[in-house]
Design an enzyme around this catalytic site. Structure first.
Site, short mmCIF file in Angstrom:
data_model
loop_
_atom_site.label_atom_id
_atom_site.label_comp_id
_atom_site.label_asym_id
_atom_site.label_seq_id
_atom_site.Cartn_x
_atom_site.Cartn_y
_atom_site.Cartn_z
N ASP A 88 -3.36 -45.84 47.35
CA ASP A 88 -3.81 -45.12 46.16
C ASP A 88 -2.78 -44.12 45.66
O ASP A 88 -1.92 -43.65 46.42
CB ASP A 88 -5.16 -44.43 46.41
CG ASP A 88 -5.18 -43.54 47.64
OD1 ASP A 88 -4.43 -43.82 48.60
OD2 ASP A 88 -5.94 -42.56 47.65
N GLU A 158 -6.59 -42.41 50.60
CA GLU A 158 -5.95 -41.32 51.36
C GLU A 158 -5.91 -40.03 50.58
O GLU A 158 -5.92 -38.94 51.15
CB GLU A 158 -4.54 -41.75 51.78
CG GLU A 158 -3.84 -40.80 52.75
CD GLU A 158 -3.00 -39.72 52.08
OE1 GLU A 158 -2.49 -38.85 52.81
OE2 GLU A 158 -2.85 -39.73 50.84
#
Length: 425
Positions: A88, A158
């Site tokens: 991400d 994350e």
């Protein structure tokens, strides 16, 4: 340690993969993958691993938000090592409430220019991911002798997105469905190297965090022609005006907090920072009646030894000192950790770093130890983990990596695996 012939062969193989490293980093970095929408990036990594013989699996809660886990199998009897990076990225094009330049290409694209690969998504964190993907490919193609497995782990969620208020469910989950989920569902190893930007300085301690929602109450609300004046800000019926005074007091507290809670650890120095990340008060299209309540959302970092309730009570004391009616409510707590039993990985990395970079490693900067990185879930679950990679972090404003540095990182990763995975667990 692997034989010198193996090492030389892998290093030569990596030298021949420079263009492949650039291509992988640029392709992966060009995939839009803001937290909540990592699926396309996960598909790319899955297909890359499958194409290169790493037998990937999708391990996740959602079909379109998953972790990718592949393996380079050893012959048995050696320690296993995970490489981890996240899929991400920080920015969506519609993220205009946080960024004045949300559409700038630096946040959404990746490109190679004069020995540099540009793009926030490359720096955080698809560039380091490309480095260990290429390192694993070189180990495989060179036929390096490995006793232990190398576990390749590309994770979703994350970055610090957390559910709060009406923002619940699929799009707002992060660490709960990322590395920790992958580890809990089979992506285990004896050690883990979380590949992120650290300027080639290994760190094996990371901060935790507590998120607080602080709501100030005031009132009664009045139509603008009836606003009372003069009135002291802390006595204003407008919750926004009262909140302004609280923000000022909390900023003063935050400066004092980070000084009091800074801690030195073997794996680095944690300087726990505080930020007010959002504010909600009133209705933009109904401003003729000021609000009776206003909320701020605080991101408070914690050294691994700090109880979040102690911090909550400190914030409540700031509120109480001002005489405000308010509610202080935690909506997220994640503990930080210092790795235990990290020495075999640390030593293997040190040897590889000296061979490739040409000097001993240095102690990491405090930001690299004072944020959230996925060393925390590994260390929480008893897998000694450190973070190490080339270049400076995107959070500090860095927008590119040198290709030469990325190739060095790939070599360090490969050499570390050849050493550690041939040691007895």
């Amino acid at each position: 340690m692997a034989g010198s012939n193996d090492v030389a062969k892998v290093m030569k193989t990596l030298d021949g993969m420079r263009e492949g490293l650039i291509q992988t980093a640029v392709e992966l970095g060009s995939i839009e993958a803001p937290t909540g929408r990592e699926g396309a990036a996960g598909d790319y990594v899955y297909e890359w691993m499958a194409r290169n013989g790493f037998g990937p699996e999708r391990v996740g809660v959602f079909d379109d938000r998953f972790n990718v886990v592949g393996r380079l199998r050893g012959t048995g009897g050696g320690a296993s090592l995970s490489f981890n990076s996240h899929l991400d990225t920080i920015m969506a094009r519609e993220d205009t409430a946080r960024f004045a330049d949300a559409n700038d290409r630096i946040y959404h694209e990746a490109w190679h220019e004069e020995g540099r690969i540009y793009g926030y998504s490359v720096v955080n964190c698809k560039g380091p991911m490309a480095c260990w993907l290429i390192a694993a490919k070189a180990l495989k193609e060179a036929g390096a002798a490995l006793k232990g497995d190398v576990v390749l782990t590309a994770v979703c969620g994350e970055i610090d997105c957390e559910p709060v208020d009406e923002f619940q469910g699929h799009d707002y989950l992060a660490e709960d469905i990322g590395a920790r989920y992958a580890i809990s569902h089979g992506a285990i190893s004896d050690y883990a190297l979380v590949a992120e930007a650290t300027n080639f300085k290994p760190a094996w301690v990371e901060a935790g965090k507590v998120f607080l929602k602080v709501t100030v109450f005031a009132g009664p609300s009045r139509y603008t022609p009836y606003v009372p004046r003069p009135v002291a800000a802390l006595d204003s019926p407008n919750a926004i005006v009262r909140m302004a005074k609280l923000v000022e007091a909390l900023e003063e507290w935050a400066d004092n907090y980070e000084k009091r809670y800074t801690r030195e650890y073997g794996g680095g120095t944690v300087v726990p920072k505080v930020a007010i990340g959002a504010i909600r008060g009133g209705v933009p299209y109904k401003i003729y009646r000021f609000p009776e309540l206003c909320s701020i959302y605080m991101d408070i970092r914690l050294n691994p030894d700090t109880n979040p309730l102690v911090v909550q009570r400190e914030v409540e004391a700031v509120v109480s000192k001002l005489g405000l009616k308010a509610e202080v409510k935690p909506f997220l707590f994640r503990r930080g950790y210092e790795a235990q039993g990290i020495e075999p990985l640390q030593n293997a990395l040190e040897v590889a770093h000296r061979e490739v970079v040409g000097r001993p490693t240095e102690r990491p900067g405090s930001p690299e130890c004072s944020m959230w990185r996925d060393t925390n879930p590994y260390n929480e679950l008893g897998i000694p983990s450190l973070t190490y990679g080339c270049g400076g972090g995107a959070g500090g404003g860095n927008t590119y990596f040198l290709v030469d540095d990325m190739l060095k990182a790939a070599k360090v990763y490969a050499m570390t695996a050849m050493d550690l995975c041939n040691r007895t667990p």
